[in-house]
Write an enzyme that holds these catalytic residues in place. Structure first.
Site, PDB file in Angstrom:
ATOM      1  N   THR A  66       0.812  -1.219   0.000  1.00 36.49           N
ATOM      2  CA  THR A  66       0.000   0.000   0.000  1.00 36.49           C
ATOM      3  C   THR A  66       0.843   1.267   0.000  1.00 36.49           C
ATOM      4  O   THR A  66       1.963   1.278   0.533  1.00 36.49           O
ATOM      5  CB  THR A  66      -0.921   0.018   1.240  1.00 36.49           C
ATOM      6  OG1 THR A  66      -1.563   1.298   1.363  1.00 36.49           O
ATOM      7  CG2 THR A  66      -0.112  -0.221   2.512  1.00 36.49           C
ATOM      8  N   GLU A 126       0.245   3.645   1.816  1.00 42.17           N
ATOM      9  CA  GLU A 126       0.306   4.103   3.205  1.00 42.17           C
ATOM     10  C   GLU A 126       1.659   3.808   3.837  1.00 42.17           C
ATOM     11  O   GLU A 126       1.969   4.330   4.909  1.00 42.17           O
ATOM     12  CB  GLU A 126      -0.815   3.458   4.029  1.00 42.17           C
ATOM     13  CG  GLU A 126      -2.208   3.980   3.708  1.00 42.17           C
ATOM     14  CD  GLU A 126      -2.457   5.391   4.213  1.00 42.17           C
ATOM     15  OE1 GLU A 126      -1.824   5.785   5.205  1.00 42.17           O
ATOM     16  OE2 GLU A 126      -3.285   6.101   3.615  1.00 42.17           O
ATOM     17  N   TYR A 184      -2.198   0.426  10.511  1.00 43.91           N
ATOM     18  CA  TYR A 184      -2.367  -0.263   9.233  1.00 43.91           C
ATOM     19  C   TYR A 184      -1.085  -0.168   8.405  1.00 43.91           C
ATOM     20  O   TYR A 184      -0.586  -1.176   7.890  1.00 43.91           O
ATOM     21  CB  TYR A 184      -3.538   0.345   8.465  1.00 43.91           C
ATOM     22  CG  TYR A 184      -3.604  -0.093   7.015  1.00 43.91           C
ATOM     23  CD1 TYR A 184      -4.033  -1.377   6.680  1.00 43.91           C
ATOM     24  CD2 TYR A 184      -3.243   0.776   5.978  1.00 43.91           C
ATOM     25  CE1 TYR A 184      -4.090  -1.785   5.356  1.00 43.91           C
ATOM     26  CE2 TYR A 184      -3.300   0.372   4.654  1.00 43.91           C
ATOM     27  CZ  TYR A 184      -3.728  -0.911   4.347  1.00 43.91           C
ATOM     28  OH  TYR A 184      -3.761  -1.299   3.039  1.00 43.91           O
ATOM     29  N   LYS A 203       1.427  -3.247   7.403  1.00 45.99           N
ATOM     30  CA  LYS A 203       1.733  -3.515   6.000  1.00 45.99           C
ATOM     31  C   LYS A 203       3.235  -3.400   5.719  1.00 45.99           C
ATOM     32  O   LYS A 203       3.761  -4.050   4.814  1.00 45.99           O
ATOM     33  CB  LYS A 203       0.956  -2.550   5.105  1.00 45.99           C
ATOM     34  CG  LYS A 203      -0.499  -2.950   4.876  1.00 45.99           C
ATOM     35  CD  LYS A 203      -0.606  -4.219   4.053  1.00 45.99           C
ATOM     36  CE  LYS A 203      -2.012  -4.527   3.639  1.00 45.99           C
ATOM     37  NZ  LYS A 203      -2.103  -5.745   2.797  1.00 45.99           N
TER      38      LYS A 203
END
Length: 374
Positions: A130, A132, A154, A158
């Site tokens: 991701t 992010e 999150y 990840k």
């Protein structure tokens, strides 16, 4: 070719399943047991007698259950694995950080270790990474070489998933890849994600089913693309001659506020913004009634057959507000990807323009409102 997909009932899983079936794959999907039906995005495949249990097979499982993963790998013997399952809501990850880590971080480790234990040495593994990961961005735009700085549980979970992929690739010579995908949306996006929350709310506001839309950081900038194209990119990553990591992005960025503006504009509503920060609000400036009416499906099958747009809204009506509860404890202000590597090595490029993506999503949600009344 056999493919195993976790998260098959999600936005990406449903598009990827369609793509692989079209390419002649036998597709196996892992679904979690639920007290309610959660196969909505693949119902058109699930209900097809020529596909279910012939070309597509569903299995109960979960990334927190190691023994289950081992049994499924032994039974299916897949050629490719696409790990799309995750607790993928950034804001929610602050509320359930432990569960987010169990699924997004350790779930990836469990899968990789299961591959080793079962002995699937030739399997190709795709990890849904991701944007992010970049969080508090260290350079603009962000590429495969940009340092990571995640800003949420999150993103941190990840990040573990990303590095454990790299580690197992180097330590055990597994064909394991990270797809660092920037925001990708579609009419199948979950209703709690900001883009779908906007298009669904705007449709309901136009139909008189909702009075206003509350959002968090209106100035956050994101690189938004069309999910179906990104799922094609996932497949291309596993077809490359060697295991590598790739950024998939459009290379363009827009604010949440711009997404809101464009959504309402497609409904014939021009907004103006008043106030600043948590006091900022979107107010109707002008309504193009002819354009608005052209979007309405006047037919006797519509639950809103007598729907009269002109009587619902008027200039000066506040339709967007800011709720500080929707702010993240640590914000990510800007994400914009550099997809040069994917374009050069995979021949992949995002094709759908931002304006067309928004129009696609608002049309889909407006159709749902008109035909189903919600």
């Amino acid at each position: 070719m056999k493919a195993l997909i976790t998260g098959i009932t999600g936005q990406d899983g449903s598009y990827l399943t369609e793509i692989l079936l079209e390419k002649g794959y036998e597709v196996h999907g892992i679904i979690r047991r639920s007290s309610s039906f959660n196969t909505g995005r693949i119902d058109h495949l699930y209900g097809n007698k020529d596909i279910l249990d012939k070309k597509m097979f569903l299995h109960y499982g979960d990334l927190v259950d190691t023994s289950n993963l081992n049994r499924l790998l032994e039974k299916i013997q897949p050629d490719e694995i696409y790990n799309l399952a995750a607790q993928s809501h950034v804001k929610v990850s602050f509320e359930i950080p432990d569960y987010t880590a169990q699924v997004d971080a350790l779930g990836t480790l469990r899968f990789l270790d299961a591959i080793r234990e079962v002995g699937l040495r030739k399997v190709k593994f795709y990890q849904a990474s991701t944007s992010e990961l970049f969080g508090k961005v260290q350079e603009v735009p962000q590429s495969e070489k940009t340092p990571f700085y995640p800003r949420s549980p999150y993103g941190v979970a990840k990040l573990y998933g990303y590095w454990i992929i790299v580690n197992y690739r180097e330590a055990y010579d597994l064909f394991a890849c990270n797809g660092i995908l920037f925001n990708h949306e579609s009419p199948r996006r979950g209703e709690t994600f900001v883009t779908r929350k906007i298009t669904r709310a705007a449709s309901r506001i136009a139909a008189g089913l909702q009075s206003s839309l509350s959002l968090g950081n209106l100035n956050a900038k994101r690189d938004w693309g069309y999910a179906q194209e990104y799922c094609e990119g996932m497949w291309r990553i596993l077809q490359y001659k060697k295991a590598e990591d790739f950024v998939l992005a459009t290379g363009q960025t827009n604010t949440v506020k711009e997404f809101v503006d464009l959504t309402f504009k497609h409904l014939g509503i021009d907004l103006e913004w008043k106030g600043k920060g948590v006091n900022e609000k979107g107010v109707i400036k002008r309504i193009d009634f002819e354009k608005a009416k052209s979007l309405i499906d006047y037919n006797k099958n519509s639950k809103l057959y007598k729907f009269d747009f002109t009587s619902r809204l008027k200039s000066g009506t506040t339709v967007v507000t800011v709720n500080p509860n929707y702010y993240r404890p640590t914000e990510v202000e800007l994400l914009i990807g550099d997809p040069t590597k994917a374009k050069k090595l995979l021949g992949w490029k995002a094709k759908t323009k931002f304006e067309d993506l928004v129009q696609m999503m608002i049309k889909s949600d407006m159709d749902k409102v008109l035909k189903r009344g919600y």
